[in-house]
Design a protein around this motif. Structure first.
Motif, PDB file in Angstrom:
ATOM      1  N   ARG A  54     -30.439 -22.999  10.468  1.00  0.00           N
ATOM      2  CA  ARG A  54     -30.944 -22.647  11.799  1.00  0.00           C
ATOM      3  C   ARG A  54     -32.444 -22.840  11.812  1.00  0.00           C
ATOM      4  O   ARG A  54     -33.082 -22.975  10.763  1.00  0.00           O
ATOM      5  CB  ARG A  54     -30.648 -21.182  12.122  1.00  0.00           C
ATOM      6  CG  ARG A  54     -29.192 -20.849  12.312  1.00  0.00           C
ATOM      7  CD  ARG A  54     -28.702 -21.329  13.674  1.00  0.00           C
ATOM      8  NE  ARG A  54     -27.293 -21.190  13.860  1.00  0.00           N
ATOM      9  CZ  ARG A  54     -26.697 -20.131  14.383  1.00  0.00           C
ATOM     10  NH1 ARG A  54     -27.396 -19.084  14.723  1.00  0.00           N
ATOM     11  NH2 ARG A  54     -25.399 -20.109  14.531  1.00  0.00           N
ATOM     12  N   ASN A  55     -33.021 -22.799  13.006  1.00  0.00           N
ATOM     13  CA  ASN A  55     -34.470 -22.778  13.188  1.00  0.00           C
ATOM     14  C   ASN A  55     -34.799 -21.564  14.025  1.00  0.00           C
ATOM     15  O   ASN A  55     -34.378 -21.484  15.185  1.00  0.00           O
ATOM     16  CB  ASN A  55     -34.967 -24.048  13.899  1.00  0.00           C
ATOM     17  CG  ASN A  55     -34.876 -25.258  13.018  1.00  0.00           C
ATOM     18  OD1 ASN A  55     -35.376 -25.251  11.904  1.00  0.00           O
ATOM     19  ND2 ASN A  55     -34.219 -26.303  13.487  1.00  0.00           N
ATOM     20  N   TYR A  56     -35.508 -20.609  13.446  1.00  0.00           N
ATOM     21  CA  TYR A  56     -35.863 -19.379  14.141  1.00  0.00           C
ATOM     22  C   TYR A  56     -37.326 -19.405  14.554  1.00  0.00           C
ATOM     23  O   TYR A  56     -38.148 -20.102  13.952  1.00  0.00           O
ATOM     24  CB  TYR A  56     -35.634 -18.160  13.234  1.00  0.00           C
ATOM     25  CG  TYR A  56     -34.215 -17.996  12.759  1.00  0.00           C
ATOM     26  CD1 TYR A  56     -33.155 -17.917  13.653  1.00  0.00           C
ATOM     27  CD2 TYR A  56     -33.931 -17.919  11.408  1.00  0.00           C
ATOM     28  CE1 TYR A  56     -31.851 -17.752  13.211  1.00  0.00           C
ATOM     29  CE2 TYR A  56     -32.624 -17.747  10.953  1.00  0.00           C
ATOM     30  CZ  TYR A  56     -31.587 -17.667  11.864  1.00  0.00           C
ATOM     31  OH  TYR A  56     -30.299 -17.505  11.417  1.00  0.00           O
ATOM     32  N   TYR A  64     -42.686  -1.151  14.284  1.00  0.00           N
ATOM     33  CA  TYR A  64     -42.712  -1.613  15.669  1.00  0.00           C
ATOM     34  C   TYR A  64     -41.281  -1.782  16.200  1.00  0.00           C
ATOM     35  O   TYR A  64     -40.950  -1.335  17.303  1.00  0.00           O
ATOM     36  CB  TYR A  64     -43.478  -2.941  15.777  1.00  0.00           C
ATOM     37  CG  TYR A  64     -43.354  -3.561  17.137  1.00  0.00           C
ATOM     38  CD1 TYR A  64     -44.158  -3.135  18.195  1.00  0.00           C
ATOM     39  CD2 TYR A  64     -42.403  -4.555  17.384  1.00  0.00           C
ATOM     40  CE1 TYR A  64     -44.014  -3.685  19.458  1.00  0.00           C
ATOM     41  CE2 TYR A  64     -42.259  -5.110  18.642  1.00  0.00           C
ATOM     42  CZ  TYR A  64     -43.072  -4.668  19.675  1.00  0.00           C
ATOM     43  OH  TYR A  64     -42.919  -5.213  20.928  1.00  0.00           O
ATOM     44  N   LEU A  65     -40.426  -2.450  15.414  1.00  0.00           N
ATOM     45  CA  LEU A  65     -39.045  -2.656  15.839  1.00  0.00           C
ATOM     46  C   LEU A  65     -38.282  -1.335  15.962  1.00  0.00           C
ATOM     47  O   LEU A  65     -37.463  -1.176  16.870  1.00  0.00           O
ATOM     48  CB  LEU A  65     -38.333  -3.618  14.892  1.00  0.00           C
ATOM     49  CG  LEU A  65     -38.784  -5.073  15.006  1.00  0.00           C
ATOM     50  CD1 LEU A  65     -38.252  -5.902  13.841  1.00  0.00           C
ATOM     51  CD2 LEU A  65     -38.365  -5.679  16.337  1.00  0.00           C
ATOM     52  N   LEU A  95     -30.339 -10.312  19.636  1.00  0.00           N
ATOM     53  CA  LEU A  95     -29.852  -9.495  20.751  1.00  0.00           C
ATOM     54  C   LEU A  95     -28.942 -10.271  21.700  1.00  0.00           C
ATOM     55  O   LEU A  95     -27.908  -9.725  22.119  1.00  0.00           O
ATOM     56  CB  LEU A  95     -31.013  -8.836  21.482  1.00  0.00           C
ATOM     57  CG  LEU A  95     -31.778  -7.805  20.629  1.00  0.00           C
ATOM     58  CD1 LEU A  95     -32.954  -7.237  21.408  1.00  0.00           C
ATOM     59  CD2 LEU A  95     -30.872  -6.699  20.121  1.00  0.00           C
ATOM     60  N   PRO A  96     -29.240 -11.535  22.033  1.00  0.00           N
ATOM     61  CA  PRO A  96     -28.261 -12.278  22.845  1.00  0.00           C
ATOM     62  C   PRO A  96     -26.916 -12.438  22.130  1.00  0.00           C
ATOM     63  O   PRO A  96     -25.853 -12.362  22.759  1.00  0.00           O
ATOM     64  CB  PRO A  96     -28.942 -13.636  23.067  1.00  0.00           C
ATOM     65  CG  PRO A  96     -30.397 -13.345  22.970  1.00  0.00           C
ATOM     66  CD  PRO A  96     -30.498 -12.280  21.901  1.00  0.00           C
ATOM     67  N   TRP A  97     -26.951 -12.627  20.802  1.00  0.00           N
ATOM     68  CA  TRP A  97     -25.704 -12.739  20.048  1.00  0.00           C
ATOM     69  C   TRP A  97     -24.930 -11.424  20.130  1.00  0.00           C
ATOM     70  O   TRP A  97     -23.709 -11.430  20.336  1.00  0.00           O
ATOM     71  CB  TRP A  97     -25.993 -13.101  18.588  1.00  0.00           C
ATOM     72  CG  TRP A  97     -24.735 -13.320  17.800  1.00  0.00           C
ATOM     73  CD1 TRP A  97     -24.102 -14.495  17.567  1.00  0.00           C
ATOM     74  CD2 TRP A  97     -23.938 -12.305  17.162  1.00  0.00           C
ATOM     75  NE1 TRP A  97     -22.961 -14.279  16.825  1.00  0.00           N
ATOM     76  CE2 TRP A  97     -22.839 -12.956  16.564  1.00  0.00           C
ATOM     77  CE3 TRP A  97     -24.048 -10.919  17.041  1.00  0.00           C
ATOM     78  CZ2 TRP A  97     -21.853 -12.254  15.864  1.00  0.00           C
ATOM     79  CZ3 TRP A  97     -23.064 -10.221  16.340  1.00  0.00           C
ATOM     80  CH2 TRP A  97     -21.982 -10.889  15.757  1.00  0.00           C
ATOM     81  N   PHE A 100     -35.431 -11.552  17.311  1.00  0.00           N
ATOM     82  CA  PHE A 100     -34.562 -10.552  17.937  1.00  0.00           C
ATOM     83  C   PHE A 100     -34.339 -10.856  19.401  1.00  0.00           C
ATOM     84  O   PHE A 100     -33.208 -10.832  19.885  1.00  0.00           O
ATOM     85  CB  PHE A 100     -35.119  -9.133  17.755  1.00  0.00           C
ATOM     86  CG  PHE A 100     -34.583  -8.502  16.531  1.00  0.00           C
ATOM     87  CD1 PHE A 100     -33.362  -7.873  16.538  1.00  0.00           C
ATOM     88  CD2 PHE A 100     -35.277  -8.605  15.353  1.00  0.00           C
ATOM     89  CE1 PHE A 100     -32.844  -7.334  15.387  1.00  0.00           C
ATOM     90  CE2 PHE A 100     -34.772  -8.071  14.194  1.00  0.00           C
ATOM     91  CZ  PHE A 100     -33.545  -7.433  14.208  1.00  0.00           C
ATOM     92  N   GLU A 101     -35.406 -11.127  20.123  1.00  0.00           N
ATOM     93  CA  GLU A 101     -35.306 -11.377  21.560  1.00  0.00           C
ATOM     94  C   GLU A 101     -34.498 -12.634  21.874  1.00  0.00           C
ATOM     95  O   GLU A 101     -33.723 -12.648  22.829  1.00  0.00           O
ATOM     96  CB  GLU A 101     -36.704 -11.528  22.168  1.00  0.00           C
ATOM     97  CG  GLU A 101     -37.514 -10.259  22.140  1.00  0.00           C
ATOM     98  CD  GLU A 101     -38.987 -10.491  22.470  1.00  0.00           C
ATOM     99  OE1 GLU A 101     -39.390 -11.669  22.683  1.00  0.00           O
ATOM    100  OE2 GLU A 101     -39.738  -9.513  22.504  1.00  0.00           O
TER     101      GLU A 101
END
Length: 145
Positions: free
Chosen positions: A114-116, A17-18, A129-131, A124-125
């Motif tokens: 971190r907390n994902y 998918y990715l 991707l922002p990083w 990713f969203e």
């Protein structure tokens, strides 16, 4: 990767998918799903035209597993110098299950908890991707100093 848990399986559906999603993005030069030198991964090569000319190459390497574990690595090469960072979700002794290894070398000693989001596509969203977008801006800003 040390401490590999053989009981976990590659989440092929998520990686496929990715791969399709990245394949539609203009800043992606190409994707390689399960390359022969890295059979558990999706490698996404970003178009160097989006970066200052001193940046030779940029790629993301994604590993996803059916138990929810993942590893996402950012690789940047310039003048032979390779920089990397990594977003991880896996059990290990140095940090919480969700953690981040920062630039320049993704070292374990510099890792931060971190907390994902639960879903890797949201990671990713909301995080990766922002990083990457911020990193591109930082590189362009430093190129004009």
């Amino acid at each position: 990767m040390t401490g590999f848990d053989r009981s976990r399986s590659v989440d092929e559906a998520t990686l496929r998918y990715l791969a399709r999603a990245f394949g539609r993005r203009p800043e992606v030069e190409h994707t390689s799903l399960f390359p022969t030198n890295n059979l558990e991964s999706l490698v996404v090569t970003l178009d160097a035209e989006y970066y200052p000319e001193y940046v030779e190459s940029v790629s993301l390497e994604l590993r996803a597993y059916t138990n929810g574990d993942f590893h996402v690595s950012y690789h940047e090469t310039r003048a032979g110098d390779r920089r990397r960072c990594r977003w991880d979700r896996h059990d290990q002794p140095h940090n919480a299950r969700d953690h981040y290894h920062p630039l320049p070398d993704a070292g374990t000693a510099a890792a931060v908890d971190r907390n994902y989001a639960t879903d890797l596509t949201r990671v990713f969203e909301e995080t990766v991707l922002p990083w990457v977008d911020d990193r591109v801006g930082t590189l362009w800003e430093s190129a004009t100093d």
